[in-house]
Design a protein around this motif. Structure first.
Motif, short mmCIF file in Angstrom:
data_model
loop_
_atom_site.label_atom_id
_atom_site.label_comp_id
_atom_site.label_asym_id
_atom_site.label_seq_id
_atom_site.Cartn_x
_atom_site.Cartn_y
_atom_site.Cartn_z
N ASP A 1 54.96 87.25 2.90
CA ASP A 1 53.82 87.59 3.64
C ASP A 1 53.49 86.40 4.68
OD1 ASP A 1 53.09 86.09 1.54
OD2 ASP A 1 50.96 87.02 1.20
N ARG A 2 53.90 85.11 4.38
CA ARG A 2 53.44 84.03 5.19
C ARG A 2 54.92 83.62 6.14
NH1 ARG A 2 51.77 79.79 1.04
NH2 ARG A 2 51.32 78.76 2.71
N VAL A 3 55.89 84.42 5.96
CA VAL A 3 57.04 84.09 6.91
C VAL A 3 57.06 85.36 7.94
CG1 VAL A 3 59.56 83.97 7.05
CG2 VAL A 3 58.26 83.05 4.93
N THR A 4 56.72 85.01 9.25
CA THR A 4 56.80 86.21 10.36
C THR A 4 58.27 86.29 10.51
OG1 THR A 4 56.51 84.52 12.16
CG2 THR A 4 54.56 85.21 11.08
N VAL A 5 58.22 87.62 11.13
CA VAL A 5 59.71 88.06 11.32
C VAL A 5 59.71 89.04 12.71
CG1 VAL A 5 61.37 89.56 10.42
CG2 VAL A 5 60.05 88.15 8.86
N THR A 6 60.82 88.80 13.48
CA THR A 6 61.04 89.82 14.58
C THR A 6 62.46 90.28 14.35
OG1 THR A 6 59.80 88.16 15.85
CG2 THR A 6 61.18 89.90 17.14
N ASP A 7 62.35 91.81 14.30
CA ASP A 7 63.60 92.41 14.30
C ASP A 7 64.31 92.12 13.09
OD1 ASP A 7 62.96 93.80 16.65
OD2 ASP A 7 63.89 92.15 18.01
N GLY A 8 63.95 91.80 11.98
CA GLY A 8 64.65 91.41 10.76
C GLY A 8 64.69 89.88 10.60
N PHE A 9 64.67 89.18 11.58
CA PHE A 9 64.98 87.54 11.89
C PHE A 9 63.92 86.92 11.44
CE2 PHE A 9 68.40 89.40 14.30
CZ PHE A 9 69.33 88.78 13.87
N PRO A 10 63.81 85.73 10.97
CA PRO A 10 62.44 84.95 10.67
C PRO A 10 62.22 84.41 11.94
CG PRO A 10 64.40 83.71 9.81
CD PRO A 10 64.98 85.13 9.94
N ASP A 11 61.14 84.01 12.35
CA ASP A 11 60.75 83.38 13.48
C ASP A 11 60.73 81.92 13.31
OD1 ASP A 11 60.05 85.79 14.96
OD2 ASP A 11 57.98 85.69 13.96
N LEU A 12 61.73 81.03 13.84
CA LEU A 12 62.08 79.91 13.58
C LEU A 12 61.47 78.77 14.59
CD1 LEU A 12 65.49 80.16 12.04
CD2 LEU A 12 63.23 80.03 10.91
N THR A 13 61.19 77.57 14.34
CA THR A 13 60.80 76.63 15.37
C THR A 13 62.16 75.83 15.92
OG1 THR A 13 60.85 74.65 13.78
CG2 THR A 13 58.71 75.87 13.95
N ALA A 14 62.18 75.05 16.70
CA ALA A 14 63.31 74.37 17.17
C ALA A 14 64.04 73.54 16.13
CB ALA A 14 62.86 73.53 18.13
N GLY A 15 63.37 73.34 14.98
CA GLY A 15 63.97 72.59 13.90
C GLY A 15 64.15 73.40 12.73
N PHE A 16 64.49 74.94 12.90
CA PHE A 16 64.78 75.55 11.78
C PHE A 16 63.85 75.98 10.89
CE2 PHE A 16 69.01 74.65 13.34
CZ PHE A 16 69.38 75.68 13.58
N GLU A 17 62.34 75.50 10.85
CA GLU A 17 61.28 75.83 10.23
C GLU A 17 60.85 77.24 10.47
OE1 GLU A 17 57.49 73.07 8.28
OE2 GLU A 17 58.37 72.89 10.57
N THR A 18 60.18 77.85 9.26
CA THR A 18 59.98 79.36 9.54
C THR A 18 58.27 79.21 9.74
OG1 THR A 18 59.21 79.48 7.27
CG2 THR A 18 61.36 80.06 7.72
#
Length: 377
Positions: free
Chosen positions: A321-338
């Protein structure tokens, strides 16, 4: 008893190995959990070959590379073209030993962050607390199957990741659904094991079988290293053009060493077709194709690839519930952080934000370098 670590790496495949090794190289206290290379060992057939060469490796420090493994073992890369999966696995074990990586083979049942620190509850009930977590979920979580999969009796169906032994299908009639490398390589493996007949059904044209170079990927990975967020910063048409190039080289052009193993008297191809109906009889399966043909089969193999859906990664349930997702993929920063600070994700789940090449071992060292550099601030 609770174990404490700075970084918990969940997973023990190529991306996890690369990240754990580079984190340790940079002084981060690291604990890695999972079954070492289990997907590669248990869900890929022993007779499989890699499409890549020895230039693809795991070491973000550039020391313990695949080429260094060949040199250390006194092996000539030209004697292993294509590279058998067993040689790759020997290399990953060599890499683990050289890096001094210990793998805790327990599995994570649940991950939570109750008081600012992550708490991983293991299947045996013990816990591990960590300041940061890097998850590298294996693609076995993301098996992609068509809607009519359930119409095929369980005993008569398998995804390619489930079919790794072929002796029981000697003499059988098999339909393979899919037309990329795994579809035709499984057709070749079935021929190697005396299958009766194979029908390969796919929507696109028959792929070409030719030598290809994966060198075009190098520039894109270099751009990702040089420019944070490079892939997402591209215009949509630019991303589509690169993905199209990747599709042509990696998907519509298959390895020529398959050709002599695909017996024309055994394998029938059905390009530009789809399965539109399945009837399960007492003795056989009947599959109706979009061109009106009916195929008779004893077994159906789904070479239908993988589709990201982090909701299917069970140990992430406690933080989902604290990891946002788009089309099944986690939304990541440019450093791979969720979107959950301190939780990073690499591998196939990162390909929406970093490009398709980060679903292959080519991306292992660069993903490790980027993520660990981000952790170090």
């Amino acid at each position: 008893m609770t174990l404490r670590t700075d970084l918990l790496v969940i997973g023990a495949g190529p991306y996890a190995y690369a990240a754990a090794a580079f984190a340790r190289d940079n002084g981060i206290g690291t604990h890695m959990v999972g079954c070492p290379m289990s997907f590669w060992r248990e869900q890929m057939p022993a007779g499989m070959y890699l499409r890549s060469g020895p230039d693809w490796h795991l070491d973000a420090s550039g020391e313990h590379t695949f080429e260094a493994f060949f040199e250390d073992r006194g092996l000539r890369p030209e004697d292993f073209a294509p590279i058998p999966i067993g040689v790759f696995l020997d290399h990953t074990e060599w890499f683990r030993e050289r890096k001094g990586l210990e793998v805790d083979e327990r599995l994570v049942a649940d991950l939570a962050q109750p008081n600012g620190r992550f708490v991983a509850t293991m299947e045996d009930g013990s816990t591990i607390t960590a300041e940061k977590v890097l998850a590298a979920p294996g693609i076995h979580h993301f098996v992609n199957l068509p809607a009519w999969y359930a119409d095929v009796p369980e005993a008569s169906r398998a995804h390619t990741s489930e079919l790794v032994s072929f002796d029981e299908l000697g003499g059988a009639r098999v339909v393979i659904v899919g037309g990329r490398q795994s579809a035709y390589e499984w057709a070749a493996l079935l021929c190697d094991h005396g299958v009766g007949h194979v029908d390969v059904v796919h929507r696109h044209d028959v792929p070409q079988f030719a030598e290809v170079s994966w060198a075009f990927v190098d520039e894109y990975v270099d751009q990702t290293m040089s420019h944070r967020g490079w892939w997402r910063g591209l215009r949509a048409e630019q991303r589509e053009a690169i993905a199209g190039e990747f599709w042509r080289v990696g998907r519509l052009t298959l390895e020529p060493w398959l050709v002599p193993r695909i017996a024309p008297e055994v394998v029938t191809r059905h390009p530009r077709c789809a399965v539109t109906g399945v009837t399960a009889g007492e003795q056989e399966l009947l599959l109706t194709l979009s061109d009106g043909e009916t195929l008779r089969a004893d077994h159906v193999v789904f070479a239908s690839g993988y589709k990201a859906d982090v909701a299917r990664v069970p140990y992430l349930a406690g933080v989902r519930d604290r990891v946002t997702v788009t089309d099944g993929f986690p939304d990541l920063t440019a450093g791979f952080e969720t979107s959950l600070p301190g939780l990073y994700m690499t591998g196939f789940a990162s390909t929406r934000d970093f490009g398709p090449f980060f679903g292959f071992t080519k991306g292992c060292p660069s993903a490790a370098r980027i993520a660990v550099t981000e952790m170090l601030g």
